[in-house]
Design an enzyme around this catalytic site. Structure first.
Site, PDB file in Angstrom:
ATOM      1  NE  ARG A   1      -5.307  -6.647  -5.734  1.00 33.72           N
ATOM      2  CZ  ARG A   1      -6.095  -6.001  -4.866  1.00 33.72           C
ATOM      3  NH1 ARG A   1      -7.227  -6.549  -4.472  1.00 33.72           N
ATOM      4  NH2 ARG A   1      -5.782  -4.801  -4.419  1.00 33.72           N
TER       5      ARG A   1
ATOM      6  CG  ASP B   1      -5.985  -3.915   4.945  1.00 35.24           C
ATOM      7  OD1 ASP B   1      -5.193  -3.083   4.477  1.00 35.24           O
ATOM      8  OD2 ASP B   1      -7.211  -3.893   4.720  1.00 35.24           O
TER       9      ASP B   1
ATOM     10  CB  CYS C   1     -13.522  -3.589  -3.669  1.00 36.10           C
ATOM     11  SG  CYS C   1     -12.269  -4.585  -2.902  1.00 36.10           S
TER      12      CYS C   1
ATOM     13  CG  ASP D   1     -17.480  10.827  -0.600  1.00 33.33           C
ATOM     14  OD1 ASP D   1     -17.042   9.663  -0.595  1.00 33.33           O
ATOM     15  OD2 ASP D   1     -17.803  11.426   0.442  1.00 33.33           O
TER      16      ASP D   1
ATOM     17  NE  ARG E   1     -12.204  -0.156  -1.502  1.00 31.38           N
ATOM     18  CZ  ARG E   1     -11.026  -0.819  -1.539  1.00 31.38           C
ATOM     19  NH1 ARG E   1     -10.962  -1.993  -2.087  1.00 31.38           N
ATOM     20  NH2 ARG E   1      -9.937  -0.258  -1.070  1.00 31.38           N
TER      21      ARG E   1
ATOM     22  CG  ASN F   1      -2.063  -1.112   0.919  1.00 25.87           C
ATOM     23  OD1 ASN F   1      -2.200  -1.615  -0.192  1.00 25.87           O
ATOM     24  ND2 ASN F   1      -2.788  -1.474   1.957  1.00 25.87           N
TER      25      ASN F   1
HETATM   26  C1  EPZ Z   1      -6.805   1.554   1.742  1.00 24.20           C
HETATM   27  O1  EPZ Z   1      -8.002   1.490   0.992  1.00 24.20           O
HETATM   28  C2  EPZ Z   1      -6.119   0.218   1.537  1.00 24.20           C
HETATM   29  N1  EPZ Z   1      -5.791   0.049   0.119  1.00 24.20           N
HETATM   30  C3  EPZ Z   1      -7.025  -0.913   2.015  1.00 24.20           C
HETATM   31  O2  EPZ Z   1      -6.260  -2.106   1.939  1.00 24.20           O
HETATM   32  C4  EPZ Z   1      -7.398  -0.678   3.484  1.00 24.20           C
HETATM   33  O3  EPZ Z   1      -8.345  -1.639   3.877  1.00 24.20           O
HETATM   34  C5  EPZ Z   1      -7.967   0.723   3.688  1.00 24.20           C
HETATM   35  O4  EPZ Z   1      -7.079   1.719   3.147  1.00 24.20           O
HETATM   36  C6  EPZ Z   1      -8.167   1.047   5.166  1.00 24.20           C
HETATM   37  O5  EPZ Z   1      -6.918   0.973   5.821  1.00 24.20           O
HETATM   38  C7  EPZ Z   1      -4.703   0.683  -0.352  1.00 24.20           C
HETATM   39  O6  EPZ Z   1      -4.007   1.376   0.364  1.00 24.20           O
HETATM   40  C8  EPZ Z   1      -4.389   0.459  -1.814  1.00 24.20           C
HETATM   41  P1  EPZ Z   1     -10.071   4.311   2.843  1.00 24.20           P
HETATM   42  P2  EPZ Z   1      -8.839   2.870   0.732  1.00 24.20           P
HETATM   43  O7  EPZ Z   1     -10.218   5.405   1.864  1.00 24.20           O
HETATM   44  O8  EPZ Z   1      -7.901   3.990   0.598  1.00 24.20           O
HETATM   45  C9  EPZ Z   1     -14.688   5.403   3.207  1.00 24.20           C
HETATM   46  C10 EPZ Z   1      -5.713  -4.274   1.315  1.00 24.20           C
HETATM   47  O9  EPZ Z   1      -6.163  -5.338   1.758  1.00 24.20           O
HETATM   48  N2  EPZ Z   1     -14.428   6.397   2.155  1.00 24.20           N
HETATM   49  O10 EPZ Z   1      -9.162   4.496   4.005  1.00 24.20           O
HETATM   50  O11 EPZ Z   1      -9.801   2.606  -0.377  1.00 24.20           O
HETATM   51  C11 EPZ Z   1     -14.535   3.969   2.697  1.00 24.20           C
HETATM   52  O12 EPZ Z   1     -15.732   3.527   2.087  1.00 24.20           O
HETATM   53  C12 EPZ Z   1      -6.649  -3.139   1.011  1.00 24.20           C
HETATM   54  O13 EPZ Z   1      -4.482  -4.028   1.137  1.00 24.20           O
HETATM   55  C13 EPZ Z   1     -15.454   7.277   1.801  1.00 24.20           C
HETATM   56  O14 EPZ Z   1     -16.565   7.232   2.337  1.00 24.20           O
HETATM   57  O15 EPZ Z   1      -9.635   2.972   2.094  1.00 24.20           O
HETATM   58  C14 EPZ Z   1     -14.210   3.218   3.973  1.00 24.20           C
HETATM   59  O16 EPZ Z   1     -15.413   2.938   4.665  1.00 24.20           O
HETATM   60  C15 EPZ Z   1      -8.115  -3.543   1.140  1.00 24.20           C
HETATM   61  N3  EPZ Z   1     -15.204   8.197   0.825  1.00 24.20           N
HETATM   62  C16 EPZ Z   1     -13.401   4.233   4.788  1.00 24.20           C
HETATM   63  O17 EPZ Z   1     -13.687   5.509   4.214  1.00 24.20           O
HETATM   64  C17 EPZ Z   1     -13.992   8.295   0.212  1.00 24.20           C
HETATM   65  O18 EPZ Z   1     -13.827   9.182  -0.659  1.00 24.20           O
HETATM   66  C18 EPZ Z   1     -11.904   4.020   4.725  1.00 24.20           C
HETATM   67  O19 EPZ Z   1     -11.536   3.907   3.355  1.00 24.20           O
HETATM   68  C19 EPZ Z   1     -12.967   7.394   0.583  1.00 24.20           C
HETATM   69  C20 EPZ Z   1     -13.208   6.460   1.566  1.00 24.20           C
END
Ligand code: EPZ
Length: 431
Positions: free
Chosen positions: A397, A305, A117, A125, A122, A23
């Protein structure tokens, strides 16, 4: 499509070296676009997610030289296009980091919406809120996110949810903007700090990464750099749980123990032994574990994770454990699969109850995402008998050389392609 055949039970013994953080790598590789010179990246994990993002940069026009399995040199200067088509973007979730990097470098970006996903909805916004705060005009049509700006001007951006992706993308867009950008309620994961350190080594001026307030003072130019990516916190945690679940004794090398604090705390709470060294941890499994409850939280809380891997471990503990998944809306799908191996757990929305003292037995299962796939491998190594795990492309991955790393510690894992079987397996069956 390949699958894994795993014979258990196994007691993992020996040592394993952790690879670079997935990540961090999937954010740092796009960040090279912002440079005006060649960058050399070391300790890049050799996994499908990094191969895909490198392929995207090549298709954009960058020159990429692979020095060895984990070292690449990227020259972003020939990049002329700022469009990432669906055919490229659909192949990985983090392709949306190309938006922040292209917008930050060229004041425009046109990138296909990222794929869905298995973790639930996901949205992006918060990413878009950040781009617009900096002065970009963002339109979404035909599943393409189209951003353009005359100039990007630093502004305060408050994230109403802690978001790793939004924090990364806003940093990438802001690093060359005019003036000061402040990200409030920023994510604090190790990979956020690694990206900030990489950008600062190129000449950026980012302060506060690792806290919930990140200040980014825009700079006109970023130079070339040689940078080594941090070890993968989640890969390390996965091997820690695998050592505990198989009641083994494993030295996990090339880690940053501070990144593993929440995982270490939970392993010790249930009765495993964790010895910390400067850049390694040793996990010694116990014959019996006690139950515990887990709430997944943004860093430094317990990482989402690591939730599936720990769920499998808790199914073997004495007593009933409860896991609250506070980050994703649908991260208990793996239970449908591991129930076939004897895990007794029921999920209701974002909470799951794990009955303890389960005796796991081998079974055919299918990975639903990369961490669920890792959890199934752990369960199969702890189980009595033969398991088959399909859809292992999910696992590959994010886990470099996972089969050879585990077999080197005593696991009995064979990789076969679904449509045929290697001669050695046929001979074994005939023996
Ligand atoms: C990152 O995903 C990681 N992926 C994920 O790891 C990890 O689970 C996640 O962070 C949380 O730590 C990478 O880094 C490539 P978020 P990301 O934005 O960035 C909500 C793995 O297994 N949200 O922190 O997509 C979202 O729906 C993967 O390696 C919004 O509402 O996660 C979630 O509920 C899986 N609006 C929460 O925030 C947005 O614009 C956290 O999501 C963005 C996110």
């Amino acid at each position: 499509m390949d699958k894994l055949i795993i014979n258990g039970p196994t007691r993992l013994m020996g040592e394993v070296t952790i690879s670079g953080a997935k990540n961090a790598a999937v954010a740092i590789i796009p960040a090279v676009i912002l440079s005006d010179e060649v960058c050399r990246l070391e300790n890049v994990p050799d996994i499908s997610d990094t191969k895909i993002v490198i392929e995207i940069l090549l298709k954009l026009g960058a020159i990429v030289n692979r020095i060895n399995k984990n070292t690449i040199e990227i020259d972003p200067r020939p990049i002329r296009t700022t469009t990432v088509p669906h055919s490229l973007a659909k192949r990985m979730r983090a392709s949306y980091y190309l938006i922040g990097a292209l917008l930050g470098k060229f004041n425009k970006a046109r990138v296909s919406m990222p794929g869905g996903c298995d973790l639930g909805i996901r949205p992006i916004d918060l990413h878009i809120k950040g781009f617009e705060a900096l002065g970009a005009e963002v339109k979404t049509e035909n599943a393409m996110i189209d951003c353009k700006a005359v100039n990007l001007i630093g502004r305060p951006v408050y994230l109403d949810m802690v978001s790793v992706g939004a924090t990364v993308n806003i940093m990438l867009a802001a690093v060359k903007a005019y003036g000061l950008t402040v990200i409030e309620n920023a994510a604090k994961e190790p990979h956020i700090v690694d990206l900030a350190n990489f950008l600062n080594s190129m000449g950026a001026d980012i302060r506060g990464a690792g806290t919930d307030i990140i200040k980014i003072y825009g700079v006109p130019r970023l130079g070339g750099v040689t940078y080594s990516i941090i070890p993968d916190q989640i890969e390390a945690g996965t091997y820690m749980v695998a050592a505990a679940a198989t009641r083994g004794n494993v030295l996990i090398k090339n880690v940053i123990p501070k990144h593993l604090e929440s995982i270490t705390a939970k392993l010790e709470e249930i009765g495993a032994i964790v010895e910390e060294y400067d850049d390694a941890v040793r996990v010694i499994g116990a014959e019996e574990y006690t139950k515990c409850n887990i709430k997944t939280m943004p860093h430094p809380g317990f990482p989402t994770d690591m939730q599936p891997q720990f769920g499998v471990l808790l199914s073997m503990a004495k007593g009933t454990s409860i896991i609250s998944e506070n980050i994703w809306g649908n991260r208990f799908k793996y239970l449908d699969e591991v129930r076939r191996m004897g895990v007794m757990a029921v999920a209701d929305g974002q909470v799951a109850v794990f009955e303890g003292s389960c005796k796991l037995t081998g079974a055919p299962v299918a990975a639903t995402d990369l961490r669920a796939g890792a959890a199934m491998i752990i369960a199969a190594m702890a189980a009595e008998g033969r398991s088959e795990i399909e859809n292992i492309y999910h696992v590959e991955r994010g886990y470099e050389d996972i089969v050879s790393k585990l077999n080197a510690m005593g696991a009995d894992i064979t990789r076969v392609s679904v449509d045929d079987r290697p001669v050695n397996t046929v001979k074994a069956e005939l023996a």
